[in-house]
Design a protein around this motif. Sequence first.
Motif, mmCIF file in Angstrom:
data_model
loop_
_atom_site.group_PDB
_atom_site.id
_atom_site.type_symbol
_atom_site.label_atom_id
_atom_site.label_comp_id
_atom_site.label_asym_id
_atom_site.label_seq_id
_atom_site.Cartn_x
_atom_site.Cartn_y
_atom_site.Cartn_z
ATOM 1 N N ALA A 382 -50.548 13.244 -38.874
ATOM 2 C CA ALA A 382 -50.863 14.457 -39.637
ATOM 3 C C ALA A 382 -51.927 15.270 -38.906
ATOM 4 C CB ALA A 382 -51.347 14.088 -41.030
ATOM 5 N N ARG A 383 -51.802 16.587 -38.986
ATOM 6 C CA ARG A 383 -52.799 17.467 -38.355
ATOM 7 C C ARG A 383 -53.971 17.688 -39.319
ATOM 8 N NH1 ARG A 383 -50.582 22.244 -34.562
ATOM 9 N NH2 ARG A 383 -49.124 21.056 -33.279
ATOM 10 N N ASP A 384 -54.672 16.595 -39.596
ATOM 11 C CA ASP A 384 -55.755 16.687 -40.567
ATOM 12 C C ASP A 384 -57.105 16.274 -40.007
ATOM 13 O OD1 ASP A 384 -55.354 13.978 -40.262
ATOM 14 O OD2 ASP A 384 -54.811 13.587 -42.352
ATOM 15 N N GLY A 385 -57.152 15.953 -38.718
ATOM 16 C CA GLY A 385 -58.402 15.511 -38.113
ATOM 17 C C GLY A 385 -58.854 14.145 -38.596
ATOM 18 N N GLU A 386 -57.974 13.436 -39.294
ATOM 19 C CA GLU A 386 -58.336 12.135 -39.866
ATOM 20 C C GLU A 386 -57.410 11.014 -39.414
ATOM 21 O OE1 GLU A 386 -60.942 11.429 -41.646
ATOM 22 O OE2 GLU A 386 -61.710 13.482 -41.845
ATOM 23 N N GLN A 387 -56.083 11.264 -39.471
ATOM 24 C CA GLN A 387 -55.133 10.203 -39.155
ATOM 25 C C GLN A 387 -55.148 9.939 -37.657
ATOM 26 O OE1 GLN A 387 -51.114 10.847 -40.516
ATOM 27 N NE2 GLN A 387 -50.385 8.887 -39.738
ATOM 28 N N VAL A 388 -55.369 8.674 -37.294
ATOM 29 C CA VAL A 388 -55.523 8.294 -35.886
ATOM 30 C C VAL A 388 -54.185 7.864 -35.300
ATOM 31 C CG1 VAL A 388 -56.629 6.664 -34.308
ATOM 32 C CG2 VAL A 388 -57.918 7.619 -36.226
ATOM 33 N N GLY A 389 -53.909 8.298 -34.092
ATOM 34 C CA GLY A 389 -52.734 7.871 -33.338
ATOM 35 C C GLY A 389 -53.100 7.766 -31.875
ATOM 36 N N GLU A 390 -52.095 7.561 -31.028
ATOM 37 C CA GLU A 390 -52.338 7.458 -29.587
ATOM 38 C C GLU A 390 -52.058 8.794 -28.916
ATOM 39 O OE1 GLU A 390 -51.089 4.799 -25.648
ATOM 40 O OE2 GLU A 390 -50.189 4.358 -27.611
ATOM 41 N N ILE A 391 -52.968 9.208 -28.047
ATOM 42 C CA ILE A 391 -52.788 10.462 -27.310
ATOM 43 C C ILE A 391 -51.769 10.225 -26.200
ATOM 44 C CG2 ILE A 391 -53.913 12.207 -25.887
ATOM 45 C CD1 ILE A 391 -56.539 11.500 -27.340
ATOM 46 N N MET A 392 -50.795 11.138 -26.107
ATOM 47 C CA MET A 392 -49.726 10.997 -25.112
ATOM 48 C C MET A 392 -49.455 12.332 -24.425
ATOM 49 S SD MET A 392 -47.046 8.426 -27.009
ATOM 50 C CE MET A 392 -47.639 7.119 -28.114
ATOM 51 N N PHE A 393 -48.983 12.241 -23.175
ATOM 52 C CA PHE A 393 -48.633 13.412 -22.377
ATOM 53 C C PHE A 393 -47.193 13.304 -21.905
ATOM 54 C CE2 PHE A 393 -53.266 13.267 -21.556
ATOM 55 C CZ PHE A 393 -53.617 14.604 -21.724
ATOM 56 N N ALA A 408 -45.132 -2.256 -15.743
ATOM 57 C CA ALA A 408 -46.224 -1.415 -16.244
ATOM 58 C C ALA A 408 -45.797 0.051 -16.316
ATOM 59 C CB ALA A 408 -47.455 -1.563 -15.357
ATOM 60 N N THR A 409 -44.979 0.488 -15.358
ATOM 61 C CA THR A 409 -44.485 1.867 -15.365
ATOM 62 C C THR A 409 -43.620 2.127 -16.591
ATOM 63 O OG1 THR A 409 -44.538 1.984 -12.944
ATOM 64 C CG2 THR A 409 -43.150 3.586 -14.079
ATOM 65 N N GLN A 410 -42.696 1.210 -16.875
ATOM 66 C CA GLN A 410 -41.826 1.376 -18.033
ATOM 67 C C GLN A 410 -42.625 1.376 -19.333
ATOM 68 O OE1 GLN A 410 -38.968 -1.810 -17.578
ATOM 69 N NE2 GLN A 410 -37.666 -0.625 -16.181
ATOM 70 N N GLU A 411 -43.620 0.512 -19.415
ATOM 71 C CA GLU A 411 -44.450 0.474 -20.614
ATOM 72 C C GLU A 411 -45.242 1.773 -20.775
ATOM 73 O OE1 GLU A 411 -46.855 -2.967 -20.017
ATOM 74 O OE2 GLU A 411 -45.296 -4.384 -20.667
ATOM 75 N N ALA A 412 -45.740 2.304 -19.662
ATOM 76 C CA ALA A 412 -46.533 3.534 -19.732
ATOM 77 C C ALA A 412 -45.698 4.726 -20.173
ATOM 78 C CB ALA A 412 -47.167 3.818 -18.370
ATOM 79 N N PHE A 413 -44.391 4.734 -19.830
ATOM 80 C CA PHE A 413 -43.514 5.866 -20.139
ATOM 81 C C PHE A 413 -42.554 5.583 -21.304
ATOM 82 C CE2 PHE A 413 -43.952 7.142 -15.428
ATOM 83 C CZ PHE A 413 -44.995 8.012 -15.722
ATOM 84 N N ALA A 414 -42.837 4.569 -22.095
ATOM 85 C CA ALA A 414 -41.949 4.210 -23.204
ATOM 86 C C ALA A 414 -41.765 5.370 -24.170
ATOM 87 C CB ALA A 414 -42.526 3.005 -23.952
#
Length: 545
Positions: A382-393, A408-414
């Motif tokens: 949620a875009r509420d500044g509260e719910q925590v998730g993992e930052i991804m690019f 490790a590559t496959q895990e990083a790009f899962a």
Amino acid sequence: MRSDFDTGLGKNAANYAALSPIDYIARAAEVYGPRPAIVHGPLRQSWEQTYARTRRLASALRQLGVGKGDTVAVMLPNTPAMVEACFGVPMAGAVLNALNIRLDLASLTFMLRHGQAKVLLADTEFADLARQLAQQLPQLRMIQVNDLLGPEGVPAFAQTDYESLLAGGDPDFAWQLPDDEWDAIALNYTSGTTGDPKGVVYHHRGAALNAISNILEWDMPKHAVYLWTLPMFHCNGWCFPWTIAARAGVNVCLRKFEPKLVFDLIRAHKVSHYCAAPIVHAALANAPESWREGIGHPVRGMVAGAPPPAAMLGKIEAMGFDLIHSYGLTEVYGPAAICAEQDAWDELSPQERAVRKSRQGVRYHLQSAIAVLDPDTMLPVARDGEQVGEIMFRGNTCMKGYLKNEKATQEAFAGGWFHTGDLGVMYPDGYIKLKDRSKDIIISGGENISSVEVEDALYHHPEVLAAAVIAQPDEKWGETPCAFVELKDGSNLSEAQLIAFCKANLAGFKVPKAIYFGPLPRTSTGKIQKFELRKRMHSDAAIDV
């Protein structure tokens, strides 16, 4: 019926060229050849001179048998040779491996073996280490770099020195763009705090795009004067060696960070831009005011490498420096997100503005996407500044992958995203804020505590120079936060006083239950090494820092 936009309309030499940042120096030399490219002590080197030297380097490496896909390692401070290697090595078709100059023999030996380096350029400051590496890796061709401002009288540790190598190279060497812009341009190793370092592979396309993104995000003008406070071995200097060439700017080299020297160089050369980790900015902000007297021109800094405390950002702004906050990792070429400032923030108080600027922000111009996702469901939080998730690019400025580490590559790009391992929140305006590394979240009695939030509160105390918060075992709560703190010189602040300060600024369950005073362990780029603090926490030495 649709038009056919493909038949007879393929790529050819007239309409397609591989993207590569090494082309940026060619243009700088062609268009602005006489302009200064490098300043280093008494040295003044133009772009046409620098371009000729990089071509000599590429030619000389070829004569040593270096070709496409070979690794050339460098163990250099921020010197002219380091700038030149960023271009000369890939001009030879090789892959540049800039080694962390603060690492130990075992780590460096592993990296050189894993990356299969054929050549090592080593500054005389690291002569003893270079000799040991030569014994460990007898097949490695060693080149001694005698820097103008380096140690004097160092006995030779290699058969060839850098200037002699260049003298045998061709200043008109006809280098070629890569056959494929996906070809590797650089190899950068992660810290390896929980195992062997991982080799992050960059491609020409990503390096070219992130170098241009640096210009776009910073509105960097032509001929910017850039001071090398950031180690060039760190993510290839966040791609700034290539950025400065694209702007035909000036590289002001700096072998070692010293606050007074930094202010002296800014004043003497009218430095307009520099990058650094929060600890470096903190050292500048806390330096005597007299050191920065006479600096009346605009100075722009970029901070990244760790979450910057809002208090530090406020101090830099009060100095008159314009500081922008970026965020990224080795795997995304350094900075890949930026806290893009909004006009409305000018109406905020300095404290409120510093809080906004401490967020990690939005995607870089040429990065396709940034998101905060639930790593299990891959759905946005949620875009509420509260719910925590993992930052991804995801996008063109993500690494090719980890060298010789498919798992490790496959895990990083899962799931089609690069998983940073950083935990964050998304605000309603689309800006992200880093809350912690996933392993740094403290869970106390079922409550999640962000160590970054507690550290930010500690930094607001005027006598705190640096702080790191980790979990300590607790019989009742499972674990509770504790803090390791460096105080400013002359401070007599007590544990009780600092805990009381935290109680006035944090919820009770977030307040550190113990505070240990003393120097904090850091990496060469200024990051506090929390894993070392965790080791202390599980030993009898925990209170002896």
